[in-house]
Design a protein around this motif. Structure first.
Motif, mmCIF file in Angstrom:
data_model
loop_
_atom_site.group_PDB
_atom_site.id
_atom_site.type_symbol
_atom_site.label_atom_id
_atom_site.label_comp_id
_atom_site.label_asym_id
_atom_site.label_seq_id
_atom_site.Cartn_x
_atom_site.Cartn_y
_atom_site.Cartn_z
ATOM 1 N N ARG A 125 0.858 -1.189 0.000
ATOM 2 C CA ARG A 125 0.000 0.000 0.000
ATOM 3 C C ARG A 125 0.897 1.243 0.000
ATOM 4 O O ARG A 125 2.127 1.139 0.034
ATOM 5 N N ILE A 126 0.270 2.412 -0.038
ATOM 6 C CA ILE A 126 1.011 3.673 0.029
ATOM 7 C C ILE A 126 1.433 3.929 1.479
ATOM 8 O O ILE A 126 0.594 3.934 2.383
ATOM 9 N N GLU A 127 2.712 4.118 1.684
ATOM 10 C CA GLU A 127 3.266 4.372 3.009
ATOM 11 C C GLU A 127 4.403 5.369 2.894
ATOM 12 O O GLU A 127 4.951 5.588 1.804
ATOM 13 N N ASN A 128 4.787 5.957 4.007
ATOM 14 C CA ASN A 128 5.982 6.789 4.045
ATOM 15 C C ASN A 128 7.181 5.846 3.896
ATOM 16 O O ASN A 128 7.447 5.025 4.782
ATOM 17 N N SER A 129 7.878 5.950 2.780
ATOM 18 C CA SER A 129 8.901 4.942 2.498
ATOM 19 C C SER A 129 9.984 5.483 1.579
ATOM 20 O O SER A 129 9.860 6.550 0.981
ATOM 21 N N GLN A 130 11.025 4.704 1.485
ATOM 22 C CA GLN A 130 12.172 4.963 0.621
ATOM 23 C C GLN A 130 12.251 3.788 -0.353
ATOM 24 O O GLN A 130 12.197 2.631 0.072
ATOM 25 N N VAL A 131 12.348 4.064 -1.642
ATOM 26 C CA VAL A 131 12.293 3.013 -2.654
ATOM 27 C C VAL A 131 13.601 3.002 -3.451
ATOM 28 O O VAL A 131 14.152 4.061 -3.769
ATOM 29 N N ALA A 132 14.069 1.801 -3.757
ATOM 30 C CA ALA A 132 15.294 1.659 -4.551
ATOM 31 C C ALA A 132 15.125 0.519 -5.544
ATOM 32 O O ALA A 132 14.389 -0.434 -5.301
ATOM 33 N N VAL A 133 15.836 0.626 -6.661
ATOM 34 C CA VAL A 133 15.842 -0.408 -7.700
ATOM 35 C C VAL A 133 17.123 -1.223 -7.554
ATOM 36 O O VAL A 133 18.211 -0.663 -7.389
ATOM 37 N N TYR A 134 16.981 -2.543 -7.627
ATOM 38 C CA TYR A 134 18.128 -3.439 -7.467
ATOM 39 C C TYR A 134 18.288 -4.310 -8.712
ATOM 40 O O TYR A 134 17.311 -4.648 -9.381
ATOM 41 N N LEU A 135 19.536 -4.684 -8.962
ATOM 42 C CA LEU A 135 19.851 -5.568 -10.078
ATOM 43 C C LEU A 135 20.428 -6.863 -9.530
ATOM 44 O O LEU A 135 21.412 -6.856 -8.782
#
Length: 436
Positions: A125-135
């Motif tokens: 769901r929508i939350e206060n968060s930090q998002v990152a893309v990983y390989l």
């Protein structure tokens, strides 16, 4: 020593790894601190941050580790290259697949770099968060992270003062998650990594620029797409779910997408050859692949491309490797503290995640090495990364905290918490004396 486990070899493997990255740190003291952090990250500490890792290492406070993350001279790109080379050395396969995916870390407040209210699959769901893309680099032997990129929302990139306070470099601009993924893939391929396939979920499958870059580089892909994703056929442009309804019963095949925790992931699969509406598109073979759950009948859709014809079973195998990155997120967060960094700045986040990925790769390599030594006894499962971590902590690691003064740490924590509370009350305009 436990039967069948060579603790001395495991220790040498760890020492070889830490020696190989030594040149990335400008000072010997920083290098020693980095080794201590890696030891703590592969330990069985229930929570991993600079406080707990420093206590585990026998330091009198977290200052050295905080300095390593925030201010020390470190060749981060070189350290990333070392991670990548280490994974390739032990897991390398000409049939490798690169897997792109993002994960979110729930955060409080507004000061942690990249944080805002946004959707994250971690919470669903929508939350206060930090998002990152990983390989992830995935082969038949195993899989591990080889790179990452922090996603900065427009609420950050449009606020230069906020970015400056978090240490974000001035040349960093807003980039979508597919754009970040594309750069990670380009960096890996340009570094000489041989990976004929890339896979990812709908976030990446719906981006034509990412697909076009892979086609230009003759790199095949199997990307999930939404049911309303449009593809071009010989007669028209049509939604994926509409095209799937035209398939006859004989089009479906029962195939395994790989082994899961409960055995083979068997689904019904079908594919349809599709075209392109871009006259300048790179030549190659294009398909829409459909997966059907044998129990519920639920459908999932994949857009696929390869420079040469391949079998349906080959595409299914690539699609199945997408689950490897989900397992990596789970194990890296649980075992090496990937999401437990408790840092706010750009540089600190990149260094913490890099060390956590390196610790995770080490556990992966030990597990893969044990698998390669011989058949697993019939009365047990193969070594998992979790079991490797437990045995490494018990049989190899020498506790560095034997002489630590626990009262000192209690006093240090309470002093730090007092200062934090005092600062908090002052910011709110309260009295400078903190209630007892």
């Amino acid at each position: 020593m436990s039967a069948g486990v060579d603790g001395g070899r495991w220790r040498r493997e760890f020492e070889d790894l830490t020696a190989s990255i030594g040149s990335r740190f400008a000072r010997v003291e920083t290098r020693r601190t980095a080794v201590k952090m890696l030891v703590g990250m592969v330990s069985e500490l229930p929570s991993k941050n600079c406080w707990t890792l420093a206590e585990q290492a026998g330091d009198i406070g977290p200052g050295r580790m905080q300095h390593l993350l925030s201010a020390a001279v470190v060749d981060e790109d070189g350290l990333r290259d070392d991670l990548r080379n280490y994974v390739i050395e032990h897991l390398g396969d000409a049939d490798a697949t690169l897997v792109v995916d993002e994960t979110g870390d729930l955060k409080k407040g507004v000061h942690t770099v990249g944080v805002q209210r946004q959707y994250t699959g971690t919470a669903g769901r929508i939350e206060n968060s930090q998002v990152a893309v990983y390989l992830t680099y995935a082969t038949r032997a195993g899989h591990a992270f080889i790179d990452r990129a922090l996603y900065l929302p427009k609420s950050w990139t449009s606020d230069p003062d906020r970015c400056t306070q978090a240490g974000v470099p001035a040349d960093v601009r807003f980039a979508t998650k597919p754009a970040l993924a594309k750069q990670l893939i380009i960096d890996a391929l340009d570094a000489g990594i041989r990976a004929p396939w890339v896979t990812g979920d709908e976030v990446y499958g719906g981006d034509p620029k990412l697909r076009g870059e892979l086609e230009f580089r003759s790199t095949g892909y199997v990307f999930a797409v939404a049911c309303d994703h449009h593809v071009t056929t010989a007669t028209s442009r049509v939604r994926a779910d509409v095209l799937a309804r035209t398939l006859p019963p004989r089009a479906w095949q029962s195939l395994s997408a790989g082994d899961g925790a409960k055995g083979p992931r068997v689904y019904d699969w079908a594919w349809i050859e599709i075209g392109t509406d871009d006259d300048n598109a790179v030549p190659g073979c294009r398909w829409l692949m459909i997966r059907r759950n044998q129990r519920t009948g639920e459908l999932a859709y994949y857009r696929c491309w390869n420079p040469r014809p391949v079998t349906l079973a080959r595409l299914v195998k690539v699609a199945g490797r997408r689950w490897s990155t989900e397992e990596n997120f789970q194990t890296a967060k649980t075992l090496t503290g990937l999401d437990q960094h408790q840092v706010r700045g750009w540089r600190s986040w990149h260094r913490w995640t890099l060390l956590a990925m390196l610790a995770h790769a080490f556990l992966t390599v030990l597990a893969v090495t044990e698998h390669a030594l011989g058949p697993v006894p019939s009365d047990r499962i193969p070594f998992t990364r979790n079991e490797i971590r437990h045995l490494f902590a018990v049989l190899v690691m020498t506790p560095a905290r034997v002489m630590i003064d626990r009262l000192h740490w209690s006093n240090w924590r309470r002093r730090h918490q007092h200062q934090a509370r005092l600062y908090h009350y002052r910011r709110r305009g309260a009295a400078t004396t903190v209630p007892g």
